[in-house]
Design a protein around this motif. Structure first.
Motif, mmCIF file in Angstrom:
data_model
loop_
_atom_site.group_PDB
_atom_site.id
_atom_site.type_symbol
_atom_site.label_atom_id
_atom_site.label_comp_id
_atom_site.label_asym_id
_atom_site.label_seq_id
_atom_site.Cartn_x
_atom_site.Cartn_y
_atom_site.Cartn_z
ATOM 1 N N THR A 154 0.854 -1.187 0.000
ATOM 2 C CA THR A 154 0.000 0.000 0.000
ATOM 3 C C THR A 154 0.891 1.238 0.000
ATOM 4 O O THR A 154 1.947 1.263 0.629
ATOM 5 C CB THR A 154 -0.919 0.034 1.233
ATOM 6 N N GLY A 155 0.457 2.266 -0.723
ATOM 7 C CA GLY A 155 1.183 3.527 -0.695
ATOM 8 C C GLY A 155 2.403 3.566 -1.587
ATOM 9 O O GLY A 155 3.525 3.414 -1.117
ATOM 10 N N SER A 179 2.880 6.160 -4.091
ATOM 11 C CA SER A 179 2.832 7.412 -4.829
ATOM 12 C C SER A 179 4.248 7.903 -5.135
ATOM 13 O O SER A 179 5.224 7.449 -4.534
ATOM 14 C CB SER A 179 2.059 8.470 -4.031
ATOM 15 N N GLY A 188 -3.373 1.867 -3.800
ATOM 16 C CA GLY A 188 -3.336 3.276 -3.442
ATOM 17 C C GLY A 188 -4.658 3.948 -3.710
ATOM 18 O O GLY A 188 -5.505 3.433 -4.454
ATOM 19 N N ALA A 206 1.343 2.532 3.433
ATOM 20 C CA ALA A 206 0.715 3.832 3.209
ATOM 21 C C ALA A 206 0.456 4.558 4.527
ATOM 22 O O ALA A 206 0.278 3.933 5.578
ATOM 23 C CB ALA A 206 -0.597 3.657 2.453
#
Length: 330
Positions: free
Chosen positions: A30-31, A33, A57, A115
């Protein structure tokens, strides 16, 4: 030459060492970016040819550049984007349902709960919880447990939970996790609470599922400039000063300033992620908090007692079940 296993260790050198453990694995993170530790982890690990990345995400367009880059440089790796808004229980449940429905993903070898949001202004999510506690902990708690069947289907399952050294200024506020609707809010206390929760969640997973082969490790990645610092971008001086004020209140070593802080680049910042996800020989330390690619030392204030408490881990599990509205018994 063997890695040094300290704040200078690089993810790239660990990937070379752990390549046999990485090859062929299905990894969900997750996460991811741009300019994040998650993106750095994926780029480094891709070199060792895992079978698949599931990239989760809130905004798939924000991860499109990473998807395109991986497709060009590592076409042999299957890339599956997953829309996931950790601040919404409904969206988390939808994302987990999607993962569980994928016949081409019979198991997940490594889940990296990476994330997060950091030190923003007070906000409540649509489900009624302080945004950092919800996004960083409750969303991951629910998502991880909802896909646990696929994780346990792996021959060697691991869950990595990204905490932070800032857990030092935030034990779980059992009677006021919402900061009295903002009246008692301090952004670093809230971030610290969510990061302590991450640590306790990793410990609880190891305690509950270690007998079924699951390894789980919470970790501090160290300090590096990423997009996580967005809320302090306009005034880094006051942003840091507020954290130092909390360190003064807690009386920990950081109250004397940042002299012991080692800033890392993104390759170094993702190193403990890689160590937690693939290192061999750490099974005996299942559930331990990791820092700078080693088991954190509480006597050196690398981890604090409230992040190591099995009693608090069990208490947080019960509270989290109550808040997400679902029990997970193992």
């Amino acid at each position: 030459m063997a890695p040094s296993y300290n704040h200078e260790t690089r993810a790239s050198e660990l990937v070379s060492l752990y390549a046999p453990q990485i090859a062929g694995k299905t990894i969900l993170i997750t996460g991811v970016s741009p300019a994040s530790l998650g993106e750095s982890f994926v780029k480094q690990v891709a070199v060792a040819k895992p079978a698949a990345f599931i990239l989760a995400g809130r905004s798939i367009p924000k991860m499109q550049a990473l998807i395109d880059e991986l497709s060009g440089t590592h076409p042999e790796i299957t890339i599956k984007p997953l829309s996931l808004d950790l601040s919404s229980f409904a969206d988390v449940r939808k994302a987990a349902e999607n993962v569980n429905s994928w016949a081409d993903v019979p198991h997940i070898d490594v889940l990296v709960d990476n994330a997060g949001i950091m030190a923003g202004p007070y906000q409540k999510t649509e489900d009624g919880f302080e945004s950092q506690f919800h996004t960083n902990h409750l969303g991951h708690f629910l998502f991880t447990n909802l896909i646990m069947g696929k994780i346990l289907a792996s021959k060697a399952p691991r869950v990595v939970v990204v905490s932070s050294g800032v857990h030092r200024v935030g034990h779980v506020r059992w009677s006021d996790y919402n900061f009295n609707d903002g009246k008692n809010y301090q952004r670093w206390l809230a971030y610290g609470q969510s990061k302590t929760a991450n640590a306790l969640f990793g410990l609880a997973l190891a305690e509950k599922l270690g007998s079924r082969g699951l390894l789980a490790f919470p970790l501090c990645p160290g300090t590096c400039y990423t997009n996580l610092s967005v809320h302090g971008a306009d005034d880094l001086v006051s942003f840091a000063a507020e954290l130092t004020e909390m360190d003064n209140m807690y009386g920990n070593k950081w109250l004397w300033g940042m002299s012991e802080m080692h800033f890392k680049d993104l390759d170094q910042g993702a190193a403990t992620h890689v160590f937690a996800a693939f290192a061999i020989g750490i099974a005996d330390h299942n559930g331990s908090f990791l820092s700078d690619c080693h088991v954190a030392d509480p006597y050196q204030e690398e981890v604090y007692s409230w992040a190591l408490s099995k009693t608090d881990a069990e208490r947080l599990w019960a509270l989290s079940e109550k808040l997400v509205g679902q029990e997970f018994k193992y």
